[in-house]
Design a protein around this motif. Sequence first.
Motif, PDB file in Angstrom:
ATOM      1  N   SER A   1     -12.887  -7.776  -1.783  1.00 56.71           N
ATOM      2  CA  SER A   1     -11.651  -7.595  -2.772  1.00 56.71           C
ATOM      3  C   SER A   1     -10.949  -6.399  -2.627  1.00 56.71           C
ATOM      4  CB  SER A   1     -12.498  -7.436  -4.279  1.00 56.71           C
ATOM      5  OG  SER A   1     -11.523  -7.533  -5.303  1.00 56.71           O
ATOM      6  N   ALA A   2     -11.466  -5.061  -2.218  1.00 53.74           N
ATOM      7  CA  ALA A   2     -11.037  -3.988  -1.917  1.00 53.74           C
ATOM      8  C   ALA A   2      -9.717  -4.081  -0.856  1.00 53.74           C
ATOM      9  CB  ALA A   2     -11.681  -2.903  -1.899  1.00 53.74           C
ATOM     10  N   ILE A   3     -10.391  -4.904   0.174  1.00 52.62           N
ATOM     11  CA  ILE A   3      -9.482  -4.913   1.397  1.00 52.62           C
ATOM     12  C   ILE A   3      -8.103  -5.747   0.871  1.00 52.62           C
ATOM     13  CG2 ILE A   3      -9.086  -5.887   3.516  1.00 52.62           C
ATOM     14  CD1 ILE A   3     -12.385  -5.179   3.928  1.00 52.62           C
ATOM     15  N   THR A   4      -8.484  -6.928   0.218  1.00 48.81           N
ATOM     16  CA  THR A   4      -7.121  -7.775  -0.113  1.00 48.81           C
ATOM     17  C   THR A   4      -6.515  -7.085  -1.033  1.00 48.81           C
ATOM     18  OG1 THR A   4      -8.709  -9.820  -0.035  1.00 48.81           O
ATOM     19  CG2 THR A   4      -6.856  -9.779  -1.308  1.00 48.81           C
ATOM     20  N   ARG A   5      -6.992  -6.354  -1.884  1.00 45.34           N
ATOM     21  CA  ARG A   5      -5.996  -5.499  -3.101  1.00 45.34           C
ATOM     22  C   ARG A   5      -5.514  -4.614  -2.146  1.00 45.34           C
ATOM     23  NH1 ARG A   5      -9.790  -4.451  -6.033  1.00 45.34           N
ATOM     24  NH2 ARG A   5     -10.283  -2.260  -5.415  1.00 45.34           N
ATOM     25  N   ALA A   6      -5.927  -3.825  -1.215  1.00 43.73           N
ATOM     26  CA  ALA A   6      -5.125  -3.035  -0.502  1.00 43.73           C
ATOM     27  C   ALA A   6      -4.074  -3.610   0.413  1.00 43.73           C
ATOM     28  CB  ALA A   6      -6.332  -2.064   0.436  1.00 43.73           C
ATOM     29  N   HIS A   7      -4.422  -4.678   0.995  1.00 47.25           N
ATOM     30  CA  HIS A   7      -3.363  -5.321   1.580  1.00 47.25           C
ATOM     31  C   HIS A   7      -2.034  -5.764   0.723  1.00 47.25           C
ATOM     32  CE1 HIS A   7      -1.089  -8.798   3.743  1.00 47.25           C
ATOM     33  NE2 HIS A   7      -1.654  -8.158   4.593  1.00 47.25           N
ATOM     34  N   HIS A   8      -2.337  -6.136  -0.540  1.00 49.05           N
ATOM     35  CA  HIS A   8      -1.467  -6.481  -1.539  1.00 49.05           C
ATOM     36  C   HIS A   8      -0.616  -5.353  -1.997  1.00 49.05           C
ATOM     37  CE1 HIS A   8      -3.653 -10.456  -3.115  1.00 49.05           C
ATOM     38  NE2 HIS A   8      -2.773 -10.506  -1.869  1.00 49.05           N
ATOM     39  N   GLU A   9      -1.398  -4.074  -2.116  1.00 47.91           N
ATOM     40  CA  GLU A   9      -0.593  -2.845  -2.693  1.00 47.91           C
ATOM     41  C   GLU A   9      -0.322  -2.166  -1.654  1.00 47.91           C
ATOM     42  OE1 GLU A   9      -3.623  -1.194  -4.894  1.00 47.91           O
ATOM     43  OE2 GLU A   9      -3.702  -2.678  -6.589  1.00 47.91           O
TER      44      GLU A   9
ATOM     45  N   TRP B   1       0.536  -2.959   2.118  1.00 49.49           N
ATOM     46  CA  TRP B   1       1.311  -3.630   3.218  1.00 49.49           C
ATOM     47  C   TRP B   1       2.613  -2.892   3.262  1.00 49.49           C
ATOM     48  CZ3 TRP B   1       0.553  -5.786   7.655  1.00 49.49           C
ATOM     49  CH2 TRP B   1       1.570  -6.699   8.474  1.00 49.49           C
ATOM     50  N   ALA B   2       3.530  -2.983   2.198  1.00 53.76           N
ATOM     51  CA  ALA B   2       5.038  -2.629   2.313  1.00 53.76           C
ATOM     52  C   ALA B   2       5.161  -1.268   2.583  1.00 53.76           C
ATOM     53  CB  ALA B   2       5.503  -3.276   1.148  1.00 53.76           C
ATOM     54  N   ARG B   3       4.305  -0.489   2.076  1.00 54.85           N
ATOM     55  CA  ARG B   3       4.235   1.079   2.266  1.00 54.85           C
ATOM     56  C   ARG B   3       4.047   1.368   3.556  1.00 54.85           C
ATOM     57  NH1 ARG B   3       1.372   2.092  -1.693  1.00 54.85           N
ATOM     58  NH2 ARG B   3       2.694   2.774  -3.408  1.00 54.85           N
ATOM     59  N   VAL B   4       3.128   0.997   4.176  1.00 57.15           N
ATOM     60  CA  VAL B   4       2.561   1.149   5.526  1.00 57.15           C
ATOM     61  C   VAL B   4       3.532   0.826   6.483  1.00 57.15           C
ATOM     62  CG1 VAL B   4       0.842   0.872   7.287  1.00 57.15           C
ATOM     63  CG2 VAL B   4       0.130   1.153   4.884  1.00 57.15           C
ATOM     64  N   VAL B   5       4.059  -0.145   6.562  1.00 57.57           N
ATOM     65  CA  VAL B   5       4.935  -1.161   7.324  1.00 57.57           C
ATOM     66  C   VAL B   5       6.323  -0.232   7.184  1.00 57.57           C
ATOM     67  CG1 VAL B   5       6.687  -2.926   7.959  1.00 57.57           C
ATOM     68  CG2 VAL B   5       4.162  -3.529   7.865  1.00 57.57           C
ATOM     69  N   ALA B   6       6.900  -0.055   5.900  1.00 55.60           N
ATOM     70  CA  ALA B   6       8.043   0.812   5.870  1.00 55.60           C
ATOM     71  C   ALA B   6       7.887   2.069   6.435  1.00 55.60           C
ATOM     72  CB  ALA B   6       8.262   0.757   4.391  1.00 55.60           C
ATOM     73  N   GLY B   7       6.858   2.842   6.075  1.00 57.18           N
ATOM     74  CA  GLY B   7       6.702   4.353   6.489  1.00 57.18           C
ATOM     75  C   GLY B   7       6.658   4.321   8.184  1.00 57.18           C
TER      76      GLY B   7
ATOM     77  N   ALA C   1       0.330  -1.790  11.680  1.00 58.59           N
ATOM     78  CA  ALA C   1      -0.101  -1.978  10.236  1.00 58.59           C
ATOM     79  C   ALA C   1      -1.314  -3.321  10.255  1.00 58.59           C
ATOM     80  CB  ALA C   1       0.840  -2.417   9.359  1.00 58.59           C
ATOM     81  N   ALA C   2      -0.856  -4.249  11.001  1.00 54.40           N
ATOM     82  CA  ALA C   2      -1.708  -5.512  11.177  1.00 54.40           C
ATOM     83  C   ALA C   2      -3.117  -4.897  11.741  1.00 54.40           C
ATOM     84  CB  ALA C   2      -1.579  -6.239  11.935  1.00 54.40           C
ATOM     85  N   GLU C   3      -2.954  -3.872  12.722  1.00 57.19           N
ATOM     86  CA  GLU C   3      -4.206  -3.508  13.314  1.00 57.19           C
ATOM     87  C   GLU C   3      -5.107  -2.583  12.502  1.00 57.19           C
ATOM     88  OE1 GLU C   3      -3.407  -1.561  17.116  1.00 57.19           O
ATOM     89  OE2 GLU C   3      -2.076  -3.288  17.832  1.00 57.19           O
ATOM     90  N   ALA C   4      -4.301  -1.758  11.750  1.00 54.52           N
ATOM     91  CA  ALA C   4      -4.982  -0.963  10.630  1.00 54.52           C
ATOM     92  C   ALA C   4      -5.902  -1.901   9.584  1.00 54.52           C
ATOM     93  CB  ALA C   4      -3.833   0.035   9.849  1.00 54.52           C
ATOM     94  N   PHE C   5      -5.338  -2.911   9.195  1.00 51.65           N
ATOM     95  CA  PHE C   5      -6.012  -3.714   8.187  1.00 51.65           C
ATOM     96  C   PHE C   5      -7.155  -4.353   8.964  1.00 51.65           C
ATOM     97  CE2 PHE C   5      -2.248  -3.195   5.636  1.00 51.65           C
ATOM     98  CZ  PHE C   5      -2.868  -3.150   4.545  1.00 51.65           C
ATOM     99  N   VAL C   6      -7.142  -4.782  10.514  1.00 47.80           N
ATOM    100  CA  VAL C   6      -8.264  -5.373  11.126  1.00 47.80           C
ATOM    101  C   VAL C   6      -9.474  -4.103  11.199  1.00 47.80           C
ATOM    102  CG1 VAL C   6      -9.071  -5.909  13.434  1.00 47.80           C
ATOM    103  CG2 VAL C   6      -6.967  -6.836  12.446  1.00 47.80           C
TER     104      VAL C   6
ATOM    105  N   THR D   1      -2.489   4.239   6.354  1.00 49.41           N
ATOM    106  CA  THR D   1      -1.325   5.042   6.863  1.00 49.41           C
ATOM    107  C   THR D   1      -1.779   5.831   8.009  1.00 49.41           C
ATOM    108  OG1 THR D   1      -0.205   4.862   4.807  1.00 49.41           O
ATOM    109  CG2 THR D   1       0.509   6.439   6.479  1.00 49.41           C
ATOM    110  N   THR D   2      -2.915   6.328   8.049  1.00 55.76           N
ATOM    111  CA  THR D   2      -3.382   7.199   8.993  1.00 55.76           C
ATOM    112  C   THR D   2      -3.777   6.375  10.193  1.00 55.76           C
ATOM    113  OG1 THR D   2      -3.988   8.946   7.588  1.00 55.76           O
ATOM    114  CG2 THR D   2      -4.826   9.137   9.703  1.00 55.76           C
ATOM    115  N   THR D   3      -4.753   5.433   9.922  1.00 61.32           N
ATOM    116  CA  THR D   3      -5.045   4.507  11.113  1.00 61.32           C
ATOM    117  C   THR D   3      -3.920   3.908  11.847  1.00 61.32           C
ATOM    118  OG1 THR D   3      -7.027   4.384   9.743  1.00 61.32           O
ATOM    119  CG2 THR D   3      -6.388   2.705  11.573  1.00 61.32           C
TER     120      THR D   3
END
Length: 413
Positions: A8-16, A18-24, A39-44, A64-66
């Motif tokens: 659930s935490a991973i899903t919530r993090a993706h929702h919240e 994703w856009a911030r990580v990609v844009a940065g 960004a996709a690799e970081a979520f993996v 973001t760091t990853t």
Amino acid sequence: MTDPSTESAITRAHHEEWARVVAGLARRFGDLDIAEDAAAEAFVAAVERWPLDGIPPNPGGWLTTTATRKAIDRLRREARRGTKHEEAALMNDETPSAPTGPVTDDRLGLVFTCCHPALAMEARVALTLRLLGGLTVAEIAHAFLVQETTMAQRITRAKAKIKAAHIPYRVPSESDLRERLAGVLAVIYLVFNEGYLASAGEDPLRGELTAEAIRLGRLLRDLQPDDGEVTGLLALMLLTDARRSARVSRTGELVTLDEQDRGGWDQALIAEGHALVRERLAAVAAGDRPPGRYQLLAAINAVHTYAPSARDTDWSQIVTLYSRMATIDPSPIVRLNRAVAVAELDGPQVALAEIDRLAGELDGYHAFHVARADLLRRLARSGESRAAYDRAIELAGNPAERTYLMRRRDQLS
């Protein structure tokens, strides 16, 4: 097996996040492919590490760091292969630089990048939904009613065009702002709509998309406080989102506006939306330019949310507003919505005649068949109504809406 709380935490993090990580990443490295892939690799990596190490205290910072390290690793590999990248100068600097410009928000800057006038409108929307909304290519293809391969090619070409034209990842200067603003408004509204009634997937509502669209709308209003359409779009989204909690029943079925529990609407959002609509009415009365599409849609939603019950709705005013909108946007969808309002004033027979004239343009649009099915049901033409419901169910991608339409169809005698 992943613990449900971690999943659930991973899903919530993706929702919240994703856009911030990609844009940065896009701003820092100047490459959409690198930003999206990293960004996709970081979520993996999160899926692999968080069940073992625990959820980090700051999931967004961890991602973001990853992702930044993944991007730098990729640039190093490509540099060793002899590929020349200007971004390689960033390889040994893992400290993100601060965004600059009139609004220091990476995500808004990425929206303006995706909405460059060099790109076709469909490409702008698709790219924004992919990069800001995190939608899959399949979901975007479904929303556009095209094949997944076609959409993938469209997104790839749009990224390549941005790279080839050296389009910067920032909010444009004041001189360029007006040129892109209409496209940005259109894209933000489409992102909002995808969240308010998802075109595909198992979640009928995607609150992270509506929240992001409203956040971007507020930033745009800070950027252009005197622009009527910017204010109109924000008011429209607030008044629409205020009804979200009453939009789907506990059994997962869509609840139409006339059946919603108005006591469950968010009164704070409604009050804010009404105040913005009144502000625009006062500005127009004082000599500002006539209201555009978003201001008129906001006014229509203000009429709906002002009525204490569905039967108290001022349909005459709504028809008038849609008629005015049709003069500036004579699209078949505007004419369809006007006809639905006409049914409440002049009866289903008059409205059906108007809607049937749109068949050639809207046969692939599920809301057209929903409207026809309802009017035919009210005229006791059950066989035709059933066929219209069947076609609407076939075209609808939202599970809550399909459930509602199937129930209405099955209630026909």
